[in-house]
Design a protein around this motif. Structure first.
Motif, PDB file in Angstrom:
ATOM      1  N   PRO A   1       0.701  -1.193   0.114  1.00  0.00           N
ATOM      2  CA  PRO A   1      -0.290   0.448  -0.023  1.00  0.00           C
ATOM      3  C   PRO A   1       0.740   1.315  -0.082  1.00  0.00           C
ATOM      4  O   PRO A   1       0.644   1.920  -0.891  1.00  0.00           O
ATOM      5  N   ALA A   2       2.179   1.570   0.554  1.00  0.00           N
ATOM      6  CA  ALA A   2       2.957   2.310   0.717  1.00  0.00           C
ATOM      7  C   ALA A   2       2.627   3.077  -0.721  1.00  0.00           C
ATOM      8  O   ALA A   2       3.662   3.876  -1.027  1.00  0.00           O
ATOM      9  N   LEU A   3       3.198   2.023  -1.703  1.00  0.00           N
ATOM     10  CA  LEU A   3       3.506   2.197  -2.873  1.00  0.00           C
ATOM     11  C   LEU A   3       2.315   3.380  -3.667  1.00  0.00           C
ATOM     12  O   LEU A   3       2.681   4.279  -4.464  1.00  0.00           O
ATOM     13  N   SER A   4       0.814   3.838  -2.994  1.00  0.00           N
ATOM     14  CA  SER A   4       0.233   4.680  -3.862  1.00  0.00           C
ATOM     15  C   SER A   4       0.449   5.958  -2.864  1.00  0.00           C
ATOM     16  O   SER A   4       0.086   7.049  -4.239  1.00  0.00           O
ATOM     17  N   VAL A   5       1.354   6.048  -1.806  1.00  0.00           N
ATOM     18  CA  VAL A   5       0.904   7.702  -1.392  1.00  0.00           C
ATOM     19  C   VAL A   5       2.387   8.370  -1.401  1.00  0.00           C
ATOM     20  O   VAL A   5       3.623   7.357  -1.683  1.00  0.00           O
ATOM     21  N   PRO A   6       2.802   9.290  -0.838  1.00  0.00           N
ATOM     22  CA  PRO A   6       4.216   9.592  -0.219  1.00  0.00           C
ATOM     23  C   PRO A   6       4.565   9.028   0.545  1.00  0.00           C
ATOM     24  O   PRO A   6       3.746   9.070   1.311  1.00  0.00           O
ATOM     25  N   PRO A   7       5.618   9.370   0.214  1.00  0.00           N
ATOM     26  CA  PRO A   7       6.950   9.525  -0.383  1.00  0.00           C
ATOM     27  C   PRO A   7       7.101   8.646  -1.381  1.00  0.00           C
ATOM     28  O   PRO A   7       7.215   9.608  -2.540  1.00  0.00           O
ATOM     29  N   ALA A   8       6.920   7.826  -1.736  1.00  0.00           N
ATOM     30  CA  ALA A   8       6.880   6.845  -2.582  1.00  0.00           C
ATOM     31  C   ALA A   8       6.726   6.993  -4.016  1.00  0.00           C
ATOM     32  O   ALA A   8       6.828   7.385  -4.757  1.00  0.00           O
ATOM     33  N   ASN A   9       5.327   7.456  -3.530  1.00  0.00           N
ATOM     34  CA  ASN A   9       4.251   7.882  -5.011  1.00  0.00           C
ATOM     35  C   ASN A   9       4.094   8.933  -5.313  1.00  0.00           C
ATOM     36  O   ASN A   9       3.666  10.067  -5.464  1.00  0.00           O
ATOM     37  N   ALA A  10       5.097  10.590  -4.493  1.00  0.00           N
ATOM     38  CA  ALA A  10       4.964  11.901  -3.941  1.00  0.00           C
ATOM     39  C   ALA A  10       4.600  12.129  -5.594  1.00  0.00           C
ATOM     40  O   ALA A  10       3.839  13.518  -5.811  1.00  0.00           O
ATOM     41  N   LYS A  11       5.295  12.283  -7.328  1.00  0.00           N
ATOM     42  CA  LYS A  11       5.396  12.801  -7.960  1.00  0.00           C
ATOM     43  C   LYS A  11       3.967  12.391  -8.827  1.00  0.00           C
ATOM     44  O   LYS A  11       4.183  12.493 -10.550  1.00  0.00           O
ATOM     45  N   GLY A  12       3.544  11.936  -8.200  1.00  0.00           N
ATOM     46  CA  GLY A  12       2.207  10.352  -9.315  1.00  0.00           C
ATOM     47  C   GLY A  12       3.071  10.020 -10.635  1.00  0.00           C
ATOM     48  O   GLY A  12       2.305  10.415 -11.946  1.00  0.00           O
ATOM     49  N   LEU A  13       4.339   9.352 -10.902  1.00  0.00           N
ATOM     50  CA  LEU A  13       4.946   8.885 -12.118  1.00  0.00           C
ATOM     51  C   LEU A  13       4.779   7.404 -11.746  1.00  0.00           C
ATOM     52  O   LEU A  13       5.643   6.694 -12.584  1.00  0.00           O
TER      53      LEU A  13
END
Lengths: 288, 406
Positions: free
Chosen positions: B133-145
């Motif tokens: 689940p952490a891959l959905s949200v910042p910091p991991a997906n902070a830039k929406g890339l």
């Protein structure tokens, strides 16, 4: 309520597996004087050899002997091609070379056998109930294998001329040489013995878990810990330390949980080394 | 400032080096470089080669259709070895040496979580097949890339809860491998199960590479569960199931299919595996896109396309990327391409199943790529919601019984 006796039993069995690996580490450490990081991968190789052997002959015991033989051969090859050349260098050079040997063996295993897991064909058996404690027949066999291996190693070290020579070289290499002991012969016997023990250890781990190219490498750290705790170069100490670490880990789980049990065994290692820097059974090595 | 001969020489050397590299970069401006970063070895090995080969095959298909947005794909392949350390080294090489503009196909959450910061820093796209689940949200997906082509572990957990209810289990316990994916599965299950008014009796998290998991099993079984839900991998599941069977208990198991696969059944045997429930997100079977993928997979791998759900995902990665590039037009930068991904994959728009079809349809208006791996509609986090298959192991065969939609 979790039964502490069963946990302790689990600990003994896990500890025996680690202890056997530690035995291989401590043999090399005691005589060649460096931490052989390739031990884990020789174990892996032994497990694959045992798997092939068991497949060919249909017997786990013969398979285990295949594993021991393959470990001995690879131990000798490693000595002849790499560690013999590094004889006069520092132990760090030998340690780094052994890491290289470890990578080589692992890569060859990966190419030869693939990266998928393999398992020994083991019959599934129900445990015996002894005083309401579950005892697994396979674990009893495993204990027997470890004890027999230890007995053979002990007999070779203490009851044979080559064993006496090994101990002489371990005590004082230069004195051994002037007494007419050929270091090369002793070293070859040592590497064959350590390799065979690794092969058996790998077979045992393979039977208990699954065989994959990474299996031995992942057991190296606990094996080193047990070798150090037991006292470098002390064969029996390695096994006892393995069991001790195993029991501490398992019995502690109701209190610290499964995530921290591994860390706990290293806390025990630290504590023992603070009190007894030479390990449980080690003797202080004099300056050479 | 005094100008010495040495500094002049340095400046000259620097200038000539820059122009050399600049020239090279310009010469390659025609191609769009993608990194195929897959688990060719390690725990993901059963899937990795197929995933990588499908990236290459899809890229060839796009190139054969004249490229995307005027550019052709150039694929650089690397192995993650299914470990974060090796994956980070490989990703650095892809980004810094090969100058890839997108990293495709990482597998296992630990790996994707390690690689996504590098992609973020480089400002490039990262499409993966991991569940944490952490891959959905910042910091991991902070830039929406970041885009996820697999169901999140949370969604897997929801599917597990549905199955538990449907099968009539009342007393579930969980066992999770200690990483983001394993715990994500069991936590997701707990959340969904408690929302249904249930209670999880025991939740054990265990460490990898142990010689035995008997103590862990003892703790879980002490709670007398009727079913154990896992977030686990193949090797640990093999050891756990063998030890469980030898303990004589008769609990049922619900296991994610990346662990409960034919290799597991082969390893533990028919007797132990009887009745295991394997749950997997399923490909968009029966769709036109799946047929195209299946044909390519059979051609390259000589196997049924159904055998590798992750390869269908990597196939879709290349197609969605290509369609977004086509929609963004020639010479578009990463940001412009990224802005088009949802536009070409989500409704509304003409439904398309292949790149060539989408390229044509884009001339007339909006499109909606219905993928081989799922209908591929990305939510605000870049996540998709596939359906789940529920399979039972019977006499050594894994047979699908029904499909769960969440």
């Amino acid at each position: 309520m979790i039964s502490f006796a069963e946990l302790a039993l689990n600990g003994i069995v896990s500890g025996l597996v680690i202890g056997l690996a530690a035995l291989a580490v401590t043999l090399v450490f005691g005589i060649a004087r460096f931490a052989n990081a390739a031990t884990g991968d020789v174990m892996t190789l032994g497990a694959y050899a045992a798997l092939s052997g068991a497949g060919l002959t249909g017997s786990l015991v013969l398979g285990g002997l295949f594993g021991a033989a393959a470990g001995a051969v690879v131990g000798l090859i490693g000595y002849w091609l790499v560690f013999r050349k590094l004889g006069g260098r520092s132990s760090v050079a030998a340690l780094l070379a052994s890491i290289g040997v470890a990578f080589m063996i692992r890569a060859v295993m990966g190419v030869a056998f693939g990266h998928g897991q393999k398992v020994f064909p083991m019959p599934m058996v129900r445990p015996w109930r002894i005083l309401d404690i579950r005892v697994h027949p396979n674990d009893v066999n495993l204990c027997a294998v470890v004890l027999v291996t230890l007995a053979i190693v002990f007999a070779i070290l203490h009851l044979t001329p080559i064993g006496r020579q090994m101990r002489a070289v371990a005590d004082d290499p230069s004195l051994a040489r002037v007494s007419g002991i050929s270091p090369q012969k002793v070293m070859m016997a040592l590497w064959a013995l350590a390799g065979a023990v690794s092969g058996v250890a790998g077979t045992v781990v393979g039977i208990k878990t699954v065989v994959s190219p990474e299996m031995g490498w992942e057991l190296l750290l606990p094996a080193f810990a047990a070798a150090i705790l037991g006292g470098i170069g002390h064969a029996g100490g390695a096994i006892v330390a393995g069991i001790a670490l195993g029991i501490v880990q398992e019995v502690a789980t109701p209190f610290v949980g499964f995530t921290y049990k591994i860390a706990l065994s290293f806390v025990v290692l630290l504590a023992v080394l603070l009190v007894r820097p030479k390990g449980l059974f080690g003797t202080v090595a004099g300056a050479r | 400032m005094t100008l010495s001969r040495r500094s002049t020489l340095q400046a000259l050397a620097a200038a000539s080096l820059t122009s050399t590299f600049g020239g090279r970069a310009f010469a390659q401006a025609e191609s769009f470089r993608i990194g195929a970063l897959n688990p060719v070895t390690g725990a993901g090995a059963p899937y990795g080669s197929g995933m990588q080969k499908m990236i290459v095959a899809a890229a060839e298909m796009v190139n054969a259709a004249g490229g995307a947005g005027g550019r052709k794909f150039e694929v650089f392949s690397e192995d993650t070895q299914t470990t974060p350390q090796a994956a980070v080294l490989a990703a650095k090489k892809l980004i810094e040496v090969n100058k890839v503009q997108a990293v495709l196909g990482t597998w296992a959450s630990g790996v994707s979580l390690a690689v996504i910061p590098l992609a973020n820093d480089a400002g490039i796209l990262h499409m993966h097949t991991s569940g944490a689940p952490a891959l959905s949200v910042p910091p991991a997906n902070a830039k929406g890339l970041g885009y996820r082509y697999q169901a999140t572990n949370d969604r897997f957990g929801r599917a597990f809860a549905e199955i538990c209810q449907k099968e009539g289990y009342k007393r579930p316990a969980t066992m999770a491998f200690n990483n983001a994916s394993g715990i994500g599965n069991t936590e997701g299950f707990k959340k969904a199960w408690e929302a249904k008014g249930g209670k999880v009796l025991e939740a054990v998290v265990y460490e990898p590479n142990q010689p035995s998991y008997r103590a862990e099993l003892q703790k879980v079984l002490a709670a007398k569960p009727d079913v154990i839900v896992t977030g686990s991998y193949l090797a640990d599941t093999t050891i756990i199931l063998r030890e469980w069977f030898q303990s004589g208990e008769t609990t049922k198991w619900i296991i994610p299919a990346w662990a409960a696969n034919p290799d597991l059944v082969k390893a533990v045997g028919n007797e132990v595996s009887e009745g295991l429930i394997a749950v997997d997100s399923i490909s968009n079977e029966g769709s036109e896109a799946f047929k195209a993928y299946d044909a390519a997979y059979r051609k390259v791998m000589n196997q049924d396309g159904l055998s590798n759900v992750y390869a269908a995902m990597t196939w879709d990665m290349v197609v969605t990327l290509a369609l977004a590039m086509e929609a963004a037009g020639p010479g578009a930068n990463i940001a412009a391409i990224n802005a088009k991904i949802r536009e070409v994959a989500n409704p509304a728009g003409t439904k398309v199943s292949t790149f060539a079809e989408g390229k044509e349809a884009l001339k007339k208006g909006k499109i909606n790529y219905e993928g081989a791996s799922s209908v591929l509609d990305f939510d605000q986090y870049g996540d998709v919601t596939p359906d789940f298959s529920v399979s039972f192991v019977s006499k050594g065969k894994i047979e699908r019984k029904y499909v769960v939609k969440i």
